[in-house]
Design an enzyme around this catalytic site. Structure first.
Site, short mmCIF file in Angstrom:
data_model
loop_
_atom_site.label_atom_id
_atom_site.label_comp_id
_atom_site.label_asym_id
_atom_site.label_seq_id
_atom_site.Cartn_x
_atom_site.Cartn_y
_atom_site.Cartn_z
N PHE A 185 0.85 -1.19 0.00
CA PHE A 185 0.00 0.00 0.00
C PHE A 185 0.88 1.24 0.00
CE2 PHE A 185 -4.19 -1.72 2.01
CZ PHE A 185 -4.24 -2.71 1.04
N GLU A 186 0.71 2.09 -0.98
CA GLU A 186 1.51 3.30 -1.11
C GLU A 186 0.59 4.51 -1.21
OE1 GLU A 186 4.38 2.92 -4.27
OE2 GLU A 186 4.87 0.83 -3.75
#
Length: 610
Positions: A396-397
């Site tokens: 997750f960015e």
């Protein structure tokens, strides 16, 4: 030229001269004796006003201790306001009621303030709009009739850049705080597990609290006479000491006790059948980009964990994850679904793990509702079952994870996107059992930056994403197989030496990994420590080539990194807090880029670990 600490003996000589004169006057018959208040010598009540002991005794945001520039001694404090946080450092000081005090210090930078609150009369402050070199600030106040404590502070101002402070003092009548307590005795170990050690000791008269030290570093503060130090590595020897504290200070350290954690049950998180040292790589399975497409069957045996990039949501908040393989129009050499699945089975038969990686640069995932959480679980399960995968990687960015302003404790998160992600991953782990492989690939902004900043901060204004992965990692540490933080595409990050480290050499990887294996106080709070992870849970994330991302380092620097962390050689200027021969290995973006670069990254790994 601004005065320095070397000028202070003159002030001391003047005080001695005045004291001698006072004694002479008192010796003359017929003269009235001075009041006790007038006889009392002024003292400096600020502790660590020159920051020679780091930020000890201070409560600060966005602040670090530096060795240059300094006004006196060898250290000074610098801080950088950001957003609505004006980077304040404060200290609460015990004072006498109805007494006169002088607050002073040396500052430099634009818009620096020095002041005192809680005086019981009129709170005061002084400031300078610009100080290219060290400038002396001073103000005075009188305490109220019932005032016993004041808070002194220094801070900058919004959007004006960094400021520096040094040699802060509050002079006036001293308060007899008594003596620091005696060192604790009777320190002994209690219950020892694979990840924790219980401690207890004999109460010390006059103590109001106790500090627990592990291998010389303070890890806990408690008010009772027992503590449990957690987050330890299995089959590892640790030493412990305890000190007693009160308003007068801290005692000497107790005698040392040692304990060795138990072997545990294979590490948890489905990691027991990974090789001792593993190479992890992302395979561009849904796109090609400049590195070109690589078939699953063509991935060399060097790669122990293969992360399929990427599963992405149908929308940011849907939780509905889809894995679409690269189309023929983009990847002319793409294999059929049947051949792809057969190649996965062949890799697994050879002892390799194949995971679906969720997210990536373009795959923002926000599980803001329980409905999105449940959809995430069902859709990810479908991908895992369809392709017969070994587990899941969370990449997750961007804005996938951030913390609500009221969410300040990483051990008890309340933000829905955090809570729902933790719940979803625990559900998947329970569904697939002990062999389920769970890995995470956060950026440094979401993990190590938490040493300085956590969420929006005490006063608000910070980026709410700062340190936002910490509650997820902590809640799943017993289920987590691998954490491979992306040590690339990163800004400068402060290490445990309170110095900033930047990409481009072994130093950055060493400092960032040392933080994960040592643990660190979150947002500088010594009473809120993120515990260390086991070395078998850590792989260091690096780009395979200069094309793959910012922060590429040559094989020689990779080797230096591994030497330092596993053998404590080639460490350069950074001093690690341990040696971890059980470090799991390396992760890279990506298998495709390594192929593009002639397999330089994987060949160096094979050469190092054999």
């Amino acid at each position: 030229m601004a005065p320095t600490r070397h000028d202070r003996p003159l002030a001391h000589r003047r005080r001695r001269l005045l004291a001698a004169c006072a004694a002479t006057v008192l010796a003359v018959p017929g003269l009235v004796a001075l009041s006790s208040a007038a006889q009392a010598a002024d003292v400096d009540l600020v502790k660590n006003g020159g920051f020679e002991s780091g930020l000890g005794n201070w409560a600060c945001t966005a602040s670090v201790v530096v060795n240059s520039p300094v006004h006196g001694g060898s250290s000074a404090m610098t801080a950088t306001p950001a957003g609505s946080d004006y980077a304040q450092c404060s200290q609460t000081v015990t004072v006498k009621p109805d007494a006169q005090y002088t607050l002073s210090g040396y500052v430099r930078g634009a818009y620096v303030y020095l002041g005192a609150t809680g005086t019981g009369t009129t709170d005061v402050s002084t400031w300078t709009p610009s100080a290219a070199d060290w400038q002396h600030l001073s103000t005075t106040f009188r305490t109220g009739a019932a005032t016993t404590q004041v808070t002194i502070y220094t801070h900058g101002w919004y959007g004006t850049g960094s400021y520096w402070a040094d040699d802060l003092s509050l002079t006036g009548p001293g308060v007899d705080a008594g003596q620091p307590p005696a060192a604790p005795t009777g320190l002994r170990t209690g219950t020892v597990t694979s990840s924790s050690v219980g401690l207890s000791w004999t109460a010390v008269s006059g103590a109001t609290g106790y500090s627990v030290y592990r291998d010389g570093a303070k890890v806990q503060s408690v008010t009772g006479t027992s503590a449990t130090v957690s987050g330890l590595s299995a089959s590892t020897a640790y030493s412990f000491q305890v000190t007693a504290t009160n308003d007068a200070g801290e005692s000497a350290k107790s005698a040392t006790v040692t304990a060795t954690t138990s072997a545990g049950s294979g590490g948890g998180g489905g990691s027991s059948d990974l090789p001792t040292h593993a190479l992890v790589g992302y395979l561009h399975a849904s796109f090609a980009n400049g590195a070109g497409y690589t078939r699953m069957a063509d991935v060399p045996d060097s790669w122990d964990v293969i992360d399929l990039a990427f599963g992405e949501p149908t929308s940011v908040t849907s939780g509905d994850i889809r894995f679409n393989r690269c189309p023929v129009t983009e990847c002319p050499t793409v294999e059929s679904d049947a051949d792809f699945k057969a190649a996965i089975k062949a890799k697994q038969a050879a002892g390799k793990k194949v995971l679906i990686s969720i997210g990536g640069q373009n795959g923002q995932v926000q599980l803001s509702t329980t409905a999105a959480r449940d959809t995430f679980v069902s859709s990810v399960s479908k991908i895992i079952d369809t392709y017969g995968l070994d587990g899941l990687d969370i990449d997750f960015e961007g804005h996938s994870l951030s913390l609500d302003a009221s969410d300040t404790n990483f051990k008890s998160p309340t933000t829905p996107v955090i809570v729902n992600l933790i719940s979803a991953l625990k559900t998947l782990k329970a569904k697939y059992g002990s062999k389920f492989v769970l890995s995470m690939a956060p950026e440094t902004f979401f993990v190590q930056l938490g040493y300085q900043y956590y969420g929006t901060g005490k006063w608000g204004g910070q980026d709410p994403r700062a340190g936002a992965y910490l509650p997820v990692i902590h809640a799943l540490r017993d289920d987590l197989t691998l954490l491979h933080v992306q040590d690339y595409n990163s800004g400068s990050i402060m290490g445990l030496d309170n110095q900033y480290h930047s990409m481009g050499g072994a130093d950055f990887h060493i400092a960032m990994t040392d933080m994960l294996l040592t643990g660190f106080p979150v947002a500088g709070d010594a009473n809120n420590v993120f515990p260390p992870l086991r070395p078998d849970q850590i792989a260091i994330g690096m780009p395979a080539t200069t094309n793959a991302g910012n922060g590429y380092v040559a094989p020689a620097e990779v080797t230096k990194t591994l030497n330092c962390l596993t053998k404590k050689t080639d460490c350069g200027s950074y001093a690690t807090h341990g040696t971890w021969p059980g470090l799991r290995g390396l992760m890279t973006w990506s298998v495709n880029w390594d192929r593009f670069g002639g397999w330089e990254f994987s060949r160096n790994f094979d050469a190092y670990f054999g």
